[in-house]
Each structure stands twice: as structure tokens, then as C-alpha cells.
Scaffold this motif. Structure first.
Motif: not given
Length: 424
Positions: A71-72, A312-313, A335-337, A363-364
Motif C-alpha cells: 500500500d505504501v 518525506a512520504t 502518510v505512507a509510513l 526496502h523503501l
């Protein structure tokens, strides 16, 4: 806990008539990070039980928090998600009044990471070649020289130091100064202000003042380069602008600001945290010392494990979007955590364990999609060189404080350590 309830807007969890818990028990987001090795425990519960949930923000509004890896990625790659912080509804990570928010935008050219298409792509193209894999390879000798210079100073001093002030901050600060053409003699000035700028507990006016003073410094630097260009990124950017029809001074200052701040704050915090992780995993460290070619893979795992960037996301939906089966309405903040996504057991086995042998490349930590960090290859190089050379040069390196006593940047949008006392 406050008993905060998700607003019933019809077709998302917590709506009237839906089943299951509606209160994740979080009074204000983001939460302080009180352990150097783990995000707040509540983030794992969000990912498992409330993967797309609306929460009260520290800034006083509400926003959707998305915590699963898939989902992120969806949020960060969705063209209906705006990175423009000037939009109403954009998540506020720290207390800020509307008048303060508007004042912070006055006489201010939005940096690249605030822009949406097509402006974002136009601006990003101006500097992306400066951070390509090929260009970063050419920077290795410079990075090695900077690292060795600061290791020489450490080795010449008494066998003990604060590794944050003596190594973790100076290395990326000097590297980004040399890349941009900013005088390194100003590093304490911008290091202190950038650290304060990311503290959520600092007054909004003080955070804005710090940003303004860094911009004022860079305004002088860019003006000087317009008169006396050098062999650096900012001079080349000015040269290309002249060739395309004229210099946009404020745009260059804005670019210098985002590259200088992002180029030293994130990497400095990652160096300190990475040293801490390796010192507290001696068997992992011993293997890396014996097989230094494994450091690049270890860097990927360290980036996943710590995920130091939290703000930042953030995004604002520009149209209705369905994420994880939940409808997010136009104008709502998201907010994409990444801290939760990078611990997602659906992607990383034993995700809470530090394992430099794993393949962590999914990884993100650098974001995802069109706003993925342009300096990611340089950051990887700095971490690899700094860590491998530090542990080779100082094989007896050890902590001189209990981990529980280390001062954490628990209220910062860029997580890290204020100090890391070591000896050798």
C-alpha cells in the motif's frame, strides 16, 4: 488514550455499520521513537490491524496513515497523490498555525521534492545526471579522501570521541559541500540549523527561521557562483540555465537548499545508527570485517532496518483513490509510513531482525516512484566507504555508554542519535 474514532465517511474501516475495532488508540501521529533499533511498537499494530486508518496528527489535523509495504508503494507511485505541501489537507507533522504555514511559503520557491508533474520532472532532469550510478562511481575517490581525512583526525586524537560530531556528521557534510560547491567552513552553521529544523517539538517560528537562514547562506553562495563559477554541481546548473535562456537564481537556491539539507542530515544519522547496530551485533560485524565485499549488501539492510525518514512520504489526494480497499477522498492527507512498510513480514522474513545476509533491496528507505531520492547512489557509497574504512582503521572500536543511555532524536522527522560515545 483519547478514544479517537475514525470519522464515518461511508466506505472505509470505522464507517457506520462496519465490524471490527475503529480506535487504534493513538492520540497523535507521528509517535516518538524511543528505541534506536525499532519504530514505535504501535506501528506494527497499525500494519496488522489498521493498515489504512485515519489518525489525528501532531499538527492538529487528521490524515490517513498507510503502513503495509504494497500500500505504501501504491501511495508513492499513484499520480493522484500530490507532494505539494502548500495544498490544504497536507499532513502536518508538528504544531503549526495556518498563518505560520502561509508565512513559511512567502517569498519562497518550492523545492523539487514539493513539486508535482510536469514541473517536478523538469526540475529533476536538471540534476539527475549529477547523481547517476556512473557519476557517483567517479566520486568514490573524493568520498574515500573525505572519510580518511576524518579518520586521521580521530586516530590522532585521544582514544575516545563522540562519533556523531567527530565522524558521522562531518563526512556527509563535507561530501555534499564538495559536490555542490558550498564552503565546508559553513558546516556547523547549517548542521545546527538543519537539526533543529526537523525537530517536531521546536516552535514553528524557530523551524522557519532555521530554514530561512540556510537559504540566506545559499543565496550568497549561488550569487558568488554566478560571478565566479567552479567545477561543482551548482556552477554546472547555472551554466546549463544560461544556455537554455537565462538564470533562475531562486530556483538554483531552492535546489541547493534541498540537496544540502537532504544530502547531509539523512546520511549522517544513518552512519551513526549503522555503527551502533554493528557494534551491538559483534558476530555480524566480524563477518563483514573478514569479508568487506559484503558491506554494500549490509548497507541495504541497514537502510531497511532503520528507515530514518518519516515525513518525506506525506501526500495529499487530488482525487478519490482506493488504497488497501479504503477510499481516500480528494483533499485528504496521507502518510505512507515507510518505517512500518520496511518491517512488513509479508516482504521481509523476520523483519524485526537485523540480518545483513538478507536481500533487502525491496526496502523503501529512499521512497518510491517519481519522488524516489535522487541522491540514493551517493548515500549508499558514503555509507559503504565510511563503515568499511572506519572498522578497518579502528578495529577495537567499542561503545562507552549503555545503549539505553544514548540520546535519541525521538521527536525528529529524521531519526538518529545526538551523540554516540566510543573508544578504541
Amino acid at each position: 488514550m483519547s478514544g479517537y474514532q475514525n470519522p464515518p465517511t461511508g466506505d472505509h474501516p470505522g464507517a457506520s455499520g462496519s465490524s471490527g475495532p475503529t480506535d487504534p488508540g493513538i492520540d497523535a501521529f507521528p509517535l516518538p521513537r524511543r528505541c534506536p533499533f525499532s519504530p514505535p511498537a504501535e506501528y506494527a499494530r497499525l500494519r496488522a490491524e489498521h493498515p489504512v486508518v485515519r489518525l489525528p496528527m501532531l499538527g492538529g489535523d487528521t490524515a490517513w496513515v498507510v503502513s503495509r509495504h504494497a500500500d505504501v508503494r501504491h501511495v508513492l507511485s499513484n499520480p493522484r497523490m500530490s507532494a505539494d505541501r502548500r495544498r490544504p489537507g497536507f499532513p502536518k507533522f508538528a504544531p503549526t498555525t495556518e498563518s505560520q504555514r502561509q508565512a513559511s511559503f512567502a517569498n519562497f520557491r518550492p523545492p523539487m521534492n514539493w513539486l508535482d508533474p510536469p514541473e517536478h520532472a523538469i526540475v529533476r532532469r536538471q540534476i539527475i545526471d549529477e547523481f547517476s550510478v556512473r557519476r557517483v562511481r567517479q566520486l568514490r575517490a573524493m568520498v574515500e579522501r573525505v572519510v580518511d581525512t576524518h579518520l586521521d583526525a580521530l586516530a590522532a586524537a585521544a582514544p575516545g570521541a563522540d562519533l556523531v560530531s567527530a565522524f558521522a556528521y562531518p563526512v556527509p557534510s563535507q561530501v555534499i559541500c564538495e559536490v555542490l560547491g558550498v564552503p565546508y567552513g559553513e558546516h556547523e552553521f547549517f548542521e545546527q540549523r538543519s537539526t533543529l529544523m526537523f525537530r517536531r517539538s521546536a516552535p514553528a517560528d524557530e523551524r522557519a527561521r532555521c530554514a530561512r537562514e540556510i537559504r540566506d547562506l545559499l543565496d550568497v553562495v549561488v550569487t558568488d557562483k554566478e560571478r565566479r563559477p567552479g567545477d561543482d554541481l551548482l556552477s554546472r546548473l547555472l551554466y546549463r540555465q544560461r544556455g537554455a535562456g537565462g538564470v533562475d537564481h531562486e530556483a538554483v537556491v531552492s535546489m541547493a537548499f534541498v540537496l544540502l539539507v537532504a544530502g547531509h542530515v539523512t546520511t549522517s544519522n544513518m552512519i551513526a545508527l549503522s555503527v551502533l547496530a554493528l557494534l551491538t551485533h559483534p558476530a555480524r560485524l566480524a563477518r563483514l570485517r573478514a569479508e568487506p565485499e559484503r558491506f554494500p549488501a549490509a548497507v541495504e539492510e541497514l537502510l531497511r532496518y532503520f528507515t530514518v525518514v518519516e515525513a518525506a512520504t506525506a501526500r495529499t489526494a487530488t482525487a478519490d483513490v482506493t488504497i488497501g480497499g479504503v477510499t481516500i477522498r480528494a483533499g485528504e492527507g496521507v502518510v505512507a509510513l515507510g518505517q512500518a512498510a520496511n518491517r512488513d513480514p509479508a516482504v521481509f522474513e523476520d523483519a524485526d531482525e537485523f540480518d545483513p545476509d538478507r536481500d533487502a533491496r525491496a526496502h523503501l528507505a529512499f521512497g518510491y516512484g517519481r519522488h524516489v531520492c535522487p541522491g540514493q547512489h551517493l548515500a549508499r557509497l558514503e555509507l559503504e566507504v565510511a563503515l568499511s574504512r572506519l572498522f578497518r582503521r579502528l578495529p577495537g572500536l567499542r561503545l562507552t555508554a549503555e545503549v539505553s543511555d544514548l540520546p535519541l532524536k525521538e521527536d525528529s522527522n529524521i531519526f538518529g542519535l545526538y551523540a554516540l560515545p566510543v573508544a578504541w
